[in-house]
Motif scaffolding. Structure first.
Motif: not given
Length: 282
Positions: A188-191, A203-204, A208-211, A236-238
């Motif tokens: 996921x790429x989110x604001x 995030x929750x 578990x999908x990297x955000x 965040x994953x990054x």
């Protein structure tokens, strides 16, 4: 075919990723071209800074993939062109997929593809287009083991904030992020939300999908560095930053500073020292 091989090229062993987005020319907006007028030079500069990935359009991916050597960032291929970023919205809005996008991505040795999931006020047809786009890409991604990055973007009314129109209301971001997950996103790429300290809720909801958090419009060094530290602390994953890197006077130094936060857990003070040439990433 599993996406694991490409996920391993995209993320560090600790599950972190910094993707520099240089796909802005895809959207037909003059203001988006600042800092990337010479795309070859822009890509070369970012490659030297060595982020995990660079996000490019099909027509510009060659600037990365024609570079010799194996030690270079992974390609994230932008798959859809949209016309929603102007100060005045056109009478017809679209987010149109590249034809046979996943086959192009495989040919270009991409690690992932990126697609919008747009939510604009009173524009259900546009949202419907995006849902169909994600569904179509998911089927093709499964065939080829391609990582599907979905970009759920909630926008403000155009007359409130024309142009980029980001809406940081967490109660709107959360359901759209969950919809992206339900549609099959691998990443996921989110604001960010208005109150960054609440981002753990986003995030929750991603389950578990990297955000990866989007950078949005240009901000001061202090603001972007402090925000990034807080987002990483929230889980965040990054990050996926574009204009805050390519429009910076020192894009290599900014990339190094942000990489130190994402991968080394650097503080804001340590990252700013790197940016100012007073320290090194550890």
């Amino acid at each position: 075919m599993s996406v694991t091989a490409r996920m391993n090229r995209m993320f560090s062993a600790e599950g972190k990723c910094f993707d520099v987005a240089i796909d802005h020319g895809f959207f037909n907006e003059y203001s988006f071209l600042a800092g990337i007028e010479d795309m070859k030079a822009s890509v070369d500069t970012i490659v030297r800074a060595n982020p995990d990935c660079i996000q490019l359009s099909l027509g510009q991916a060659r600037h990365l993939q024609e570079l010799p050597g194996k030690n270079k960032p992974g390609l994230v291929l932008r798959t859809d062109a949209a016309n929603i970023y102007g100060n005045v919205l056109p009478h017809y809005l679209f987010s149109e997929l590249i034809d046979q996008a996943i086959e192009h991505a495989v040919r270009m040795d991409a690690v992932a593809v990126c697609v919008n999931l747009l939510l604009l006020p009173n524009q259900p047809e546009l949202h419907y287009q995006c849902v169909k786009n994600v569904m179509k890409l998911k089927t093709e991604c499964e065939k080829y083991g391609m990582v599907l990055m979905v970009e759920p973007l909630v926008m403000l009314p155009n007359d409130v904030k024309g142009g980029y129109m980001v809406d940081g209301d967490i109660t709107k971001i959360m359901p759209l992020v969950r919809q992206a997950v339900e549609l099959g996103a691998d990443v996921i790429k989110a604001d960010p939300c208005d109150n960054v300290d609440e981002y753990h809720r986003v995030i929750e909801i991603a389950g578990g999908i990297p955000l990866l958090v989007r950078g949005g419009g240009r901000a001061s060094d202090e603001e972007i560095v402090n925000r990034t530290v807080k987002l990483m602390e929230q889980g965040a994953a990054g990050i996926v930053y574009g204009r805050n890197v390519v429009q910076h006077p020192q894009p290599e130094a900014m990339t190094s500073a942000l990489m130190s936060i994402v991968h080394k857990g650097a503080t804001a003070e340590q990252a700013l020292a790197i940016l100012n040439g007073e320290g090194v990433a550890r």
